[in-house]
Motif scaffolding. Structure first.
Motif, PDB file in Angstrom:
ATOM      1  N   ASP A  58       0.810  -1.216   0.000  1.00 30.79           N
ATOM      2  CA  ASP A  58       0.000   0.000   0.000  1.00 30.79           C
ATOM      3  C   ASP A  58       0.845   1.268   0.000  1.00 30.79           C
ATOM      4  O   ASP A  58       0.318   2.357  -0.275  1.00 30.79           O
ATOM      5  CB  ASP A  58      -0.923   0.020   1.230  1.00 30.79           C
ATOM      6  N   SER A  59       2.133   1.134   0.281  1.00 28.46           N
ATOM      7  CA  SER A  59       2.951   2.345   0.420  1.00 28.46           C
ATOM      8  C   SER A  59       4.306   2.260  -0.276  1.00 28.46           C
ATOM      9  O   SER A  59       4.906   3.302  -0.553  1.00 28.46           O
ATOM     10  CB  SER A  59       3.182   2.642   1.915  1.00 28.46           C
ATOM     11  N   ALA A  60       4.797   1.069  -0.571  1.00 31.93           N
ATOM     12  CA  ALA A  60       6.127   0.913  -1.167  1.00 31.93           C
ATOM     13  C   ALA A  60       6.013   0.490  -2.630  1.00 31.93           C
ATOM     14  O   ALA A  60       5.010  -0.075  -3.060  1.00 31.93           O
ATOM     15  CB  ALA A  60       6.947  -0.105  -0.383  1.00 31.93           C
ATOM     16  N   SER A  61       7.068   0.779  -3.384  1.00 36.44           N
ATOM     17  CA  SER A  61       7.132   0.403  -4.794  1.00 36.44           C
ATOM     18  C   SER A  61       8.016  -0.824  -4.974  1.00 36.44           C
ATOM     19  O   SER A  61       8.943  -1.055  -4.197  1.00 36.44           O
ATOM     20  CB  SER A  61       7.695   1.555  -5.634  1.00 36.44           C
ATOM     21  N   THR A  62       7.723  -1.610  -6.007  1.00 38.50           N
ATOM     22  CA  THR A  62       8.594  -2.721  -6.374  1.00 38.50           C
ATOM     23  C   THR A  62       9.785  -2.160  -7.132  1.00 38.50           C
ATOM     24  O   THR A  62       9.615  -1.498  -8.158  1.00 38.50           O
ATOM     25  CB  THR A  62       7.857  -3.743  -7.239  1.00 38.50           C
ATOM     26  N   VAL A  63      11.006  -2.424  -6.639  1.00 38.47           N
ATOM     27  CA  VAL A  63      12.201  -1.826  -7.233  1.00 38.47           C
ATOM     28  C   VAL A  63      13.170  -2.865  -7.796  1.00 38.47           C
ATOM     29  O   VAL A  63      14.145  -2.501  -8.453  1.00 38.47           O
ATOM     30  CB  VAL A  63      12.927  -0.936  -6.202  1.00 38.47           C
ATOM     31  N   LYS A  64      12.910  -4.146  -7.538  1.00 37.89           N
ATOM     32  CA  LYS A  64      13.800  -5.184  -8.076  1.00 37.89           C
ATOM     33  C   LYS A  64      13.015  -6.470  -8.274  1.00 37.89           C
ATOM     34  O   LYS A  64      12.135  -6.815  -7.475  1.00 37.89           O
ATOM     35  CB  LYS A  64      14.982  -5.446  -7.144  1.00 37.89           C
ATOM     36  N   LEU A  65      13.381  -7.171  -9.360  1.00 38.33           N
ATOM     37  CA  LEU A  65      12.787  -8.474  -9.642  1.00 38.33           C
ATOM     38  C   LEU A  65      13.904  -9.432 -10.020  1.00 38.33           C
ATOM     39  O   LEU A  65      14.677  -9.169 -10.934  1.00 38.33           O
ATOM     40  CB  LEU A  65      11.773  -8.383 -10.783  1.00 38.33           C
ATOM     41  N   GLU A  66      13.982 -10.570  -9.323  1.00 40.53           N
ATOM     42  CA  GLU A  66      15.006 -11.591  -9.583  1.00 40.53           C
ATOM     43  C   GLU A  66      14.292 -12.886  -9.980  1.00 40.53           C
ATOM     44  O   GLU A  66      13.502 -13.422  -9.197  1.00 40.53           O
ATOM     45  CB  GLU A  66      15.868 -11.818  -8.353  1.00 40.53           C
ATOM     46  N   VAL A  67      14.580 -13.372 -11.179  1.00 41.94           N
ATOM     47  CA  VAL A  67      13.960 -14.594 -11.691  1.00 41.94           C
ATOM     48  C   VAL A  67      15.052 -15.638 -11.886  1.00 41.94           C
ATOM     49  O   VAL A  67      16.011 -15.422 -12.635  1.00 41.94           O
ATOM     50  CB  VAL A  67      13.224 -14.338 -13.020  1.00 41.94           C
ATOM     51  N   VAL A  68      14.890 -16.774 -11.232  1.00 42.00           N
ATOM     52  CA  VAL A  68      15.859 -17.870 -11.320  1.00 42.00           C
ATOM     53  C   VAL A  68      15.338 -18.904 -12.294  1.00 42.00           C
ATOM     54  O   VAL A  68      14.214 -19.404 -12.149  1.00 42.00           O
ATOM     55  CB  VAL A  68      16.096 -18.504  -9.934  1.00 42.00           C
ATOM     56  N   LEU A  69      16.152 -19.232 -13.302  1.00 42.84           N
ATOM     57  CA  LEU A  69      15.761 -20.255 -14.267  1.00 42.84           C
ATOM     58  C   LEU A  69      16.042 -21.639 -13.677  1.00 42.84           C
ATOM     59  O   LEU A  69      17.051 -21.831 -12.981  1.00 42.84           O
ATOM     60  CB  LEU A  69      16.510 -20.082 -15.581  1.00 42.84           C
ATOM     61  N   PRO A  70      15.181 -22.612 -13.943  1.00 50.24           N
ATOM     62  CA  PRO A  70      15.330 -23.939 -13.325  1.00 50.24           C
ATOM     63  C   PRO A  70      16.605 -24.647 -13.771  1.00 50.24           C
ATOM     64  O   PRO A  70      16.947 -24.646 -14.951  1.00 50.24           O
ATOM     65  CB  PRO A  70      14.075 -24.687 -13.778  1.00 50.24           C
ATOM     66  N   GLU A  71      17.291 -25.266 -12.827  1.00 48.90           N
ATOM     67  CA  GLU A  71      18.530 -25.980 -13.139  1.00 48.90           C
ATOM     68  C   GLU A  71      18.272 -27.238 -13.956  1.00 48.90           C
ATOM     69  O   GLU A  71      19.110 -27.634 -14.764  1.00 48.90           O
ATOM     70  CB  GLU A  71      19.259 -26.345 -11.840  1.00 48.90           C
ATOM     71  N   ASN A  72      17.114 -27.867 -13.754  1.00 46.74           N
ATOM     72  CA  ASN A  72      16.835 -29.123 -14.456  1.00 46.74           C
ATOM     73  C   ASN A  72      16.314 -28.894 -15.871  1.00 46.74           C
ATOM     74  O   ASN A  72      16.016 -29.852 -16.584  1.00 46.74           O
ATOM     75  CB  ASN A  72      15.821 -29.948 -13.671  1.00 46.74           C
ATOM     76  N   ALA A  73      16.197 -27.642 -16.288  1.00 44.76           N
ATOM     77  CA  ALA A  73      15.681 -27.340 -17.626  1.00 44.76           C
ATOM     78  C   ALA A  73      16.434 -26.150 -18.205  1.00 44.76           C
ATOM     79  O   ALA A  73      15.856 -25.076 -18.392  1.00 44.76           O
ATOM     80  CB  ALA A  73      14.183 -27.071 -17.555  1.00 44.76           C
ATOM     81  N   PRO A  74      17.731 -26.309 -18.504  1.00 39.13           N
ATOM     82  CA  PRO A  74      18.503 -25.185 -19.037  1.00 39.13           C
ATOM     83  C   PRO A  74      18.044 -24.786 -20.436  1.00 39.13           C
ATOM     84  O   PRO A  74      17.580 -25.621 -21.211  1.00 39.13           O
ATOM     85  CB  PRO A  74      19.937 -25.717 -19.053  1.00 39.13           C
ATOM     86  N   VAL A  75      18.189 -23.498 -20.726  1.00 40.51           N
ATOM     87  CA  VAL A  75      17.792 -22.947 -22.027  1.00 40.51           C
ATOM     88  C   VAL A  75      19.007 -22.273 -22.650  1.00 40.51           C
ATOM     89  O   VAL A  75      19.701 -21.487 -21.998  1.00 40.51           O
ATOM     90  CB  VAL A  75      16.639 -21.941 -21.869  1.00 40.51           C
ATOM     91  N   GLY A  76      19.280 -22.580 -23.914  1.00 39.97           N
ATOM     92  CA  GLY A  76      20.479 -22.083 -24.569  1.00 39.97           C
ATOM     93  C   GLY A  76      20.424 -20.620 -24.946  1.00 39.97           C
ATOM     94  O   GLY A  76      21.432 -19.914 -24.899  1.00 39.97           O
ATOM     95  N   SER A  77      19.230 -20.138 -25.335  1.00 38.59           N
ATOM     96  CA  SER A  77      19.096 -18.752 -25.781  1.00 38.59           C
ATOM     97  C   SER A  77      18.104 -18.017 -24.893  1.00 38.59           C
ATOM     98  O   SER A  77      16.931 -18.400 -24.814  1.00 38.59           O
ATOM     99  CB  SER A  77      18.631 -18.703 -27.241  1.00 38.59           C
TER     100      SER A  77
END
Length: 243
Positions: A58-77
């Protein structure tokens, strides 16, 4: 107030309370979690997805987003689309066996993507922001779970890291999930684009050609007879030369 009226009033109050509780139960905190859109893609292909981030404060802003890609499903591009007012950074990790992308063997894959707001670009209360990403080739797995951390300007962090369990209710802090469907098997060669004549059409064309040739032959024969007749009549009219 009679006993009957008191009983009816109490029952109505309980019913209203139960209904209100049921309605509010559907609007719990988990309804505004980080999601990936669209929610489905195809194995082996490329997909453009967006991590949709609503602001629950209600009062703060979102200032960072960290997304972790799954280790069991690597993506080349993995590539990101610019988001105005935000910077993006990626981290990589070693993968074994290597990932094949366009004939090349890659020994590293992106393991984490971090978006950070600059200045006043954070996601304000009551707003949401999407962070687009291109991924591929998508792995041969049923789903990809992206554990995500959402940091607010007041230092609070929402950890969307709970993995779904088959047949269970949605967890309190669910991680975004991308469901992957198997690629459709080829159904055979494609139908030719040019129209193919049917047997009846072939017969009609052959009959027409035969009739045309017959008429042409008849005309040529009549012309030959006419010319022969003229030549014969001419020879009879001409006198025979004396010896």
């Amino acid at each position: 107030m009679s006993r009957f009226r008191r009983t009816a009033t109490a029952a109505a109050a309980l019913a209203f309370t139960a209904a209100a509780t049921a309605v509010l139960g559907f609007a719990g905190p988990a309804s505004a979690h980080v999601t990936v859109n669209p929610k489905e893609a195809t194995q082996g292909g490329y997909a453009r997805v967006a991590f949709r981030v609503p602001n629950e404060s209600d009062s703060a802003s979102t200032v960072k987003l960290e997304v972790v890609l799954p280790e069991n499903a690597p993506v080349g591009s993995v590539s990101t689309m610019p988001v105005p007012g935000w910077t993006v950074a990626t981290e990589k990790r070693k993968v074994d066996p290597p990932i094949e992308v366009h004939g090349s063997q890659l020994t590293e894959a992106v393991s984490k993507i971090t978006w950070t707001a600059s200045g006043d670009a954070g996601v304000k209360p009551g707003q949401f922001q999407e962070f687009p990403v291109s991924l591929g080739p998508l792995p041969q797995v049923d789903s990809m779970v992206f554990k995500t951390l959402q940091t607010y300007s007041d230092g609070n962090i929402s950890r969307w890291i709970d993995e779904p369990a088959p047949g269970a209710e949605e967890p309190e802090h669910p991680a975004p999930v991308l469901t992957l469907a198997a690629a459709a098997a080829p159904t055979g060669s494609a139908a030719p684009t040019a129209a193919v004549a049917s047997p009846d059409d072939d017969d009609d064309d052959g009959n027409g050609l035969a009739v045309g040739l017959g008429v042409a032959g008849l005309v040529a024969g009549l012309a030959g007879l006419a010319l022969g007749g003229l030549a014969f009549a001419r020879t009879r009219r001409e006198p025979v030369a004396k010896a």
